[in-house]
Design a protein around this motif. Structure first.
Motif, PDB file in Angstrom:
ATOM      1  N   LEU A 108       0.793  -1.402   0.107  1.00 40.88           N
ATOM      2  CA  LEU A 108      -0.288   0.338   0.359  1.00 40.88           C
ATOM      3  C   LEU A 108       1.352   1.175  -0.223  1.00 40.88           C
ATOM      4  CD1 LEU A 108      -3.167  -0.691   2.600  1.00 40.88           C
ATOM      5  CD2 LEU A 108      -2.637  -1.546  -0.219  1.00 40.88           C
ATOM      6  N   ALA A 109       2.123   1.131   1.062  1.00 43.48           N
ATOM      7  CA  ALA A 109       2.524   2.753   1.110  1.00 43.48           C
ATOM      8  C   ALA A 109       3.506   3.040  -0.518  1.00 43.48           C
ATOM      9  CB  ALA A 109       4.003   2.183   1.792  1.00 43.48           C
ATOM     10  N   ALA A 110       3.791   1.323  -1.187  1.00 44.90           N
ATOM     11  CA  ALA A 110       4.577   1.641  -3.309  1.00 44.90           C
ATOM     12  C   ALA A 110       3.165   2.319  -3.646  1.00 44.90           C
ATOM     13  CB  ALA A 110       4.494   0.732  -3.309  1.00 44.90           C
ATOM     14  N   LYS A 111       1.374   1.864  -3.278  1.00 42.84           N
ATOM     15  CA  LYS A 111       1.016   2.193  -4.207  1.00 42.84           C
ATOM     16  C   LYS A 111       0.377   4.101  -4.114  1.00 42.84           C
ATOM     17  CE  LYS A 111      -3.184   1.104  -7.126  1.00 42.84           C
ATOM     18  NZ  LYS A 111      -2.710   1.058  -7.811  1.00 42.84           N
ATOM     19  N   LEU A 112       0.857   3.935  -2.752  1.00 43.07           N
ATOM     20  CA  LEU A 112       0.335   5.509  -2.294  1.00 43.07           C
ATOM     21  C   LEU A 112       1.609   6.885  -2.641  1.00 43.07           C
ATOM     22  CD1 LEU A 112      -1.878   5.531   1.081  1.00 43.07           C
ATOM     23  CD2 LEU A 112      -2.139   6.862  -1.168  1.00 43.07           C
ATOM     24  N   GLN A 113       2.493   5.690  -3.184  1.00 44.33           N
ATOM     25  CA  GLN A 113       3.746   6.359  -3.016  1.00 44.33           C
ATOM     26  C   GLN A 113       4.083   7.133  -1.739  1.00 44.33           C
ATOM     27  OE1 GLN A 113       3.786   8.970  -6.332  1.00 44.33           O
ATOM     28  NE2 GLN A 113       4.948   7.450  -7.754  1.00 44.33           N
ATOM     29  N   ALA A 114       4.285   6.420  -0.193  1.00 46.22           N
ATOM     30  CA  ALA A 114       3.673   6.989   1.080  1.00 46.22           C
ATOM     31  C   ALA A 114       5.007   6.149   1.627  1.00 46.22           C
ATOM     32  CB  ALA A 114       3.043   6.928   1.261  1.00 46.22           C
ATOM     33  N   GLY A 115       5.106   7.409   2.441  1.00 46.81           N
ATOM     34  CA  GLY A 115       6.250   6.636   3.856  1.00 46.81           C
ATOM     35  C   GLY A 115       5.404   5.520   4.248  1.00 46.81           C
ATOM     36  N   GLN A 116       6.709   4.981   5.317  1.00 49.61           N
ATOM     37  CA  GLN A 116       5.856   3.442   5.902  1.00 49.61           C
ATOM     38  C   GLN A 116       6.862   3.744   7.257  1.00 49.61           C
ATOM     39  OE1 GLN A 116       6.258  -0.751   4.427  1.00 49.61           O
ATOM     40  NE2 GLN A 116       5.301  -1.150   6.770  1.00 49.61           N
ATOM     41  N   LEU A 117       6.284   3.658   8.526  1.00 45.71           N
ATOM     42  CA  LEU A 117       6.473   3.057   9.777  1.00 45.71           C
ATOM     43  C   LEU A 117       5.508   2.691  10.597  1.00 45.71           C
ATOM     44  CD1 LEU A 117       7.219   6.754  11.443  1.00 45.71           C
ATOM     45  CD2 LEU A 117       8.947   4.760  10.666  1.00 45.71           C
ATOM     46  N   SER A 118       6.428   1.090  10.757  1.00 46.34           N
ATOM     47  CA  SER A 118       6.038   0.088  11.160  1.00 46.34           C
ATOM     48  C   SER A 118       6.271  -0.112  12.055  1.00 46.34           C
ATOM     49  CB  SER A 118       6.467  -1.162   9.838  1.00 46.34           C
ATOM     50  OG  SER A 118       7.636  -1.694  10.632  1.00 46.34           O
ATOM     51  N   ASP A 119       5.780  -1.222  13.125  1.00 44.50           N
ATOM     52  CA  ASP A 119       5.664  -1.639  14.580  1.00 44.50           C
ATOM     53  C   ASP A 119       5.282  -0.219  15.382  1.00 44.50           C
ATOM     54  OD1 ASP A 119       5.792  -3.752  16.465  1.00 44.50           O
ATOM     55  OD2 ASP A 119       8.073  -3.900  16.071  1.00 44.50           O
ATOM     56  N   VAL A 120       4.915   0.504  15.317  1.00 50.78           N
ATOM     57  CA  VAL A 120       4.738   1.379  16.033  1.00 50.78           C
ATOM     58  C   VAL A 120       4.136   1.421  18.050  1.00 50.78           C
ATOM     59  CG1 VAL A 120       3.519   3.906  16.530  1.00 50.78           C
ATOM     60  CG2 VAL A 120       5.068   3.191  14.717  1.00 50.78           C
ATOM     61  N   ILE A 121       4.245   1.712  18.475  1.00 48.61           N
ATOM     62  CA  ILE A 121       4.333   1.388  19.274  1.00 48.61           C
ATOM     63  C   ILE A 121       3.253   2.710  20.273  1.00 48.61           C
ATOM     64  CG2 ILE A 121       5.626  -0.998  20.308  1.00 48.61           C
ATOM     65  CD1 ILE A 121       7.301   0.813  21.781  1.00 48.61           C
ATOM     66  N   ALA A 122       4.463   3.875  20.407  1.00 47.14           N
ATOM     67  CA  ALA A 122       3.996   5.159  20.677  1.00 47.14           C
ATOM     68  C   ALA A 122       3.159   6.440  19.693  1.00 47.14           C
ATOM     69  CB  ALA A 122       4.790   5.832  22.158  1.00 47.14           C
ATOM     70  N   ILE A 123       2.190   6.975  20.002  1.00 45.78           N
ATOM     71  CA  ILE A 123       2.003   8.223  19.351  1.00 45.78           C
ATOM     72  C   ILE A 123       2.036   9.935  20.398  1.00 45.78           C
ATOM     73  CG2 ILE A 123       0.994   9.341  17.169  1.00 45.78           C
ATOM     74  CD1 ILE A 123       0.390   6.750  16.497  1.00 45.78           C
ATOM     75  N   ARG A 125       1.333  13.893  19.624  1.00 47.54           N
ATOM     76  CA  ARG A 125       1.144  15.085  18.726  1.00 47.54           C
ATOM     77  C   ARG A 125       1.643  16.137  18.939  1.00 47.54           C
ATOM     78  NH1 ARG A 125      -2.653  17.778  16.233  1.00 47.54           N
ATOM     79  NH2 ARG A 125      -2.619  18.058  13.759  1.00 47.54           N
ATOM     80  N   ASN A 126       1.654  16.827  18.452  1.00 50.84           N
ATOM     81  CA  ASN A 126       2.117  18.447  19.113  1.00 50.84           C
ATOM     82  C   ASN A 126       0.966  19.674  18.270  1.00 50.84           C
ATOM     83  OD1 ASN A 126       3.419  21.207  19.073  1.00 50.84           O
ATOM     84  ND2 ASN A 126       5.755  21.247  19.325  1.00 50.84           N
ATOM     85  N   ASP A 127       0.416  20.137  19.053  1.00 52.93           N
ATOM     86  CA  ASP A 127      -0.551  20.123  18.289  1.00 52.93           C
ATOM     87  C   ASP A 127      -0.709  21.690  17.964  1.00 52.93           C
ATOM     88  OD1 ASP A 127      -2.507  18.617  19.337  1.00 52.93           O
ATOM     89  OD2 ASP A 127      -2.800  18.809  21.352  1.00 52.93           O
ATOM     90  N   GLY A 128       0.000  21.976  17.890  1.00 55.12           N
ATOM     91  CA  GLY A 128       1.022  23.664  18.315  1.00 55.12           C
ATOM     92  C   GLY A 128       1.172  23.566  16.422  1.00 55.12           C
ATOM     93  N   ASP A 129       2.318  22.577  16.506  1.00 53.75           N
ATOM     94  CA  ASP A 129       2.506  22.664  14.162  1.00 53.75           C
ATOM     95  C   ASP A 129       1.932  21.193  13.814  1.00 53.75           C
ATOM     96  OD1 ASP A 129       4.432  20.701  15.395  1.00 53.75           O
ATOM     97  OD2 ASP A 129       5.878  22.060  15.318  1.00 53.75           O
ATOM     98  N   GLY A 130       1.622  20.364  14.431  1.00 49.40           N
ATOM     99  CA  GLY A 130       1.297  18.973  14.143  1.00 49.40           C
ATOM    100  C   GLY A 130       2.116  18.457  13.373  1.00 49.40           C
ATOM    101  N   THR A 131       3.114  18.230  14.313  1.00 55.27           N
ATOM    102  CA  THR A 131       4.526  17.403  14.204  1.00 55.27           C
ATOM    103  C   THR A 131       4.328  16.151  14.858  1.00 55.27           C
ATOM    104  OG1 THR A 131       5.946  18.604  14.285  1.00 55.27           O
ATOM    105  CG2 THR A 131       6.800  16.488  14.568  1.00 55.27           C
ATOM    106  N   VAL A 132       3.806  14.690  13.968  1.00 53.89           N
ATOM    107  CA  VAL A 132       3.915  13.827  15.322  1.00 53.89           C
ATOM    108  C   VAL A 132       5.316  12.744  14.553  1.00 53.89           C
ATOM    109  CG1 VAL A 132       2.125  11.899  14.600  1.00 53.89           C
ATOM    110  CG2 VAL A 132       1.512  13.641  14.322  1.00 53.89           C
ATOM    111  N   LEU A 133       5.552  12.485  16.206  1.00 49.09           N
ATOM    112  CA  LEU A 133       6.089  11.517  16.286  1.00 49.09           C
ATOM    113  C   LEU A 133       5.836   9.897  16.690  1.00 49.09           C
ATOM    114  CD1 LEU A 133       8.782  13.460  18.328  1.00 49.09           C
ATOM    115  CD2 LEU A 133       9.851  13.194  16.968  1.00 49.09           C
ATOM    116  N   PHE A 134       6.272   9.020  16.255  1.00 45.03           N
ATOM    117  CA  PHE A 134       6.359   8.141  16.055  1.00 45.03           C
ATOM    118  C   PHE A 134       7.350   6.976  17.090  1.00 45.03           C
ATOM    119  CE2 PHE A 134       3.953   9.504  12.659  1.00 45.03           C
ATOM    120  CZ  PHE A 134       2.690   8.908  12.525  1.00 45.03           C
ATOM    121  N   THR A 135       7.251   5.997  18.362  1.00 46.65           N
ATOM    122  CA  THR A 135       8.155   5.642  18.809  1.00 46.65           C
ATOM    123  C   THR A 135       7.520   4.412  18.374  1.00 46.65           C
ATOM    124  OG1 THR A 135       7.282   6.824  20.494  1.00 46.65           O
ATOM    125  CG2 THR A 135       8.777   4.974  21.282  1.00 46.65           C
ATOM    126  N   ARG A 136       9.554   3.823  17.521  1.00 43.29           N
ATOM    127  CA  ARG A 136       9.429   1.788  17.428  1.00 43.29           C
ATOM    128  C   ARG A 136      10.647   1.596  17.902  1.00 43.29           C
ATOM    129  NH1 ARG A 136      11.914   1.200  13.075  1.00 43.29           N
ATOM    130  NH2 ARG A 136      10.880  -0.730  12.710  1.00 43.29           N
TER     131      ARG A 136
END
Length: 327
Positions: A108-123, A125-136
């Protein structure tokens, strides 16, 4: 600018898998005000599942109901999801880090030409600038890394049992949209039969309690007291690779770097020495209880509670005491 998030719902034996609600919770954590979260449900005879799914905080549910999707087939599912994604054009796709998720996310990532992160265990989000940090986890769970995407779209898989399940909303009914997509008729492979090898009714990757055995169980019959304890605690039975290699149980139960990764609330390791490959699959458990005759066994270094003793004496006593408490 509002974004569209898409959850891929998983189900088994006519029931939604818990990881579906957990993936939704992950999307809720990553989304901001004005973002839309939809779900896609694939399968055959999915009407009851769509009804159940509609009570969750979703904007809409896309349903593809086709006999050709009754069993998971990566070729068919990728084709259908790819066509749906072309129509919906989501900014992010979330799904469970399950066998299906691990299989289909890269496609699906290839289909969307998207970045992929797998096995994420925490998220986070900075509501100020919308940045999202993913922990894996990386390096077989020895370290954690935090990553963020520099642009949309995203494809994210979340590890089961690491996010609370999103709650259903009383009185909420998300609209169900039947997607005008059919399973492809020409496939290179078809699923003739699905043979399940599990330890019981509870899925090992979603179990809240796991009673696991190693070479210390000595033979296949040695798993019987573990099965009794697991059944009492409504849990599942797992195993180390050593027990599987010795022929004591099926490889479907294997937990570790080359087996399943589990994160139950309670992990009871019986007769398991604690090889690094096994720790990679279970060290994320919330509470670890180790039972081993060898007080120097490495498993005690990661255990919250350790019992030095013979599992064939300790496990029946635990079962007896749990039975008293649980009635």
């Amino acid at each position: 600018m509002s974004r569209t998030f898409l959850i891929i719902a998983e189900h088994r034996d006519g029931k939604l898998r818990q990881v579906t609600a957990e993936a939704l919770q992950a999307a809720l954590l990553a989304s901001g005000d004005g973002d839309r979260i939809s779900a896609v449900l694939l399968g055959s005879g999915t009407e009851p599942l769509a009804e159940e799914l509609s009570s969750f905080p979703l904007s809409e549910i896309h349903v593809v109901d086709d006999p050709g999707l009754s069993a998971y087939n990566p070729e068919a599912y990728t084709a259908v999801l790819g066509e749906l994604i072309e129509a919906v054009r989501p900014d992010a796709v979330f799904m469970g880090h399950t066998a299906m998720g691990r299989d289909i996310a890269p496609a699906l990532a290839a289909k969307l030409q998207a970045g992929q992160l797998s096995d994420v265990i925490a998220i986070e989000r900075n509501d100020g600038d919308g940045t999202v940090l993913f922990t894996r986890p990386i390096y077989a769970g020895k370290a954690l890394e935090k990553k963020t995407f520099v642009q949309f779209p995203w494809v994210v898989t979340v590890r089961p049992n690491n996010f609370p399940a999103a709650p259903s909303l009383e009185g909420h009914r998300a609209p169900v949209v039947k997607a005008g997509i059919a399973a492809p008729s020409q496939l290179r492979t078809i699923v003739k039969d699905v043979v399940r090898k599990t330890s019981g009714k509870v899925d090992l990757t979603e179990a809240k309690v796991i009673v696991s055995g190693g070479r210390g169980v000595k033979n296949a019959d040695g798993f019987k007291p573990l099965e009794e304890l697991a059944a009492l605690l409504v849990g599942a039975v797992g195993a180390s690779r050593g027990a599987c290699d010795a022929g004591y149980c099926d490889y479907a139960l294997q937990i570790g770097q080359t087996g399943k990764v589990v994160t139950p609330e309670l992990y009871i390791a019986c007769g398991i020495s604690g090889a690094i490959q096994h720790l990679a699959g279970m060290s994320g458990s919330r509470v670890i209880v180790a039972i081993n005759k060898d007080p120097e066994a490495p498993i005690f270094k990661v255990a919250d509670y350790g019992i030095v003793g013979d599992l064939f004496e300790v496990v029946p006593l635990l079962t007896q005491e749990f039975r008293k408490v649980l009635g």
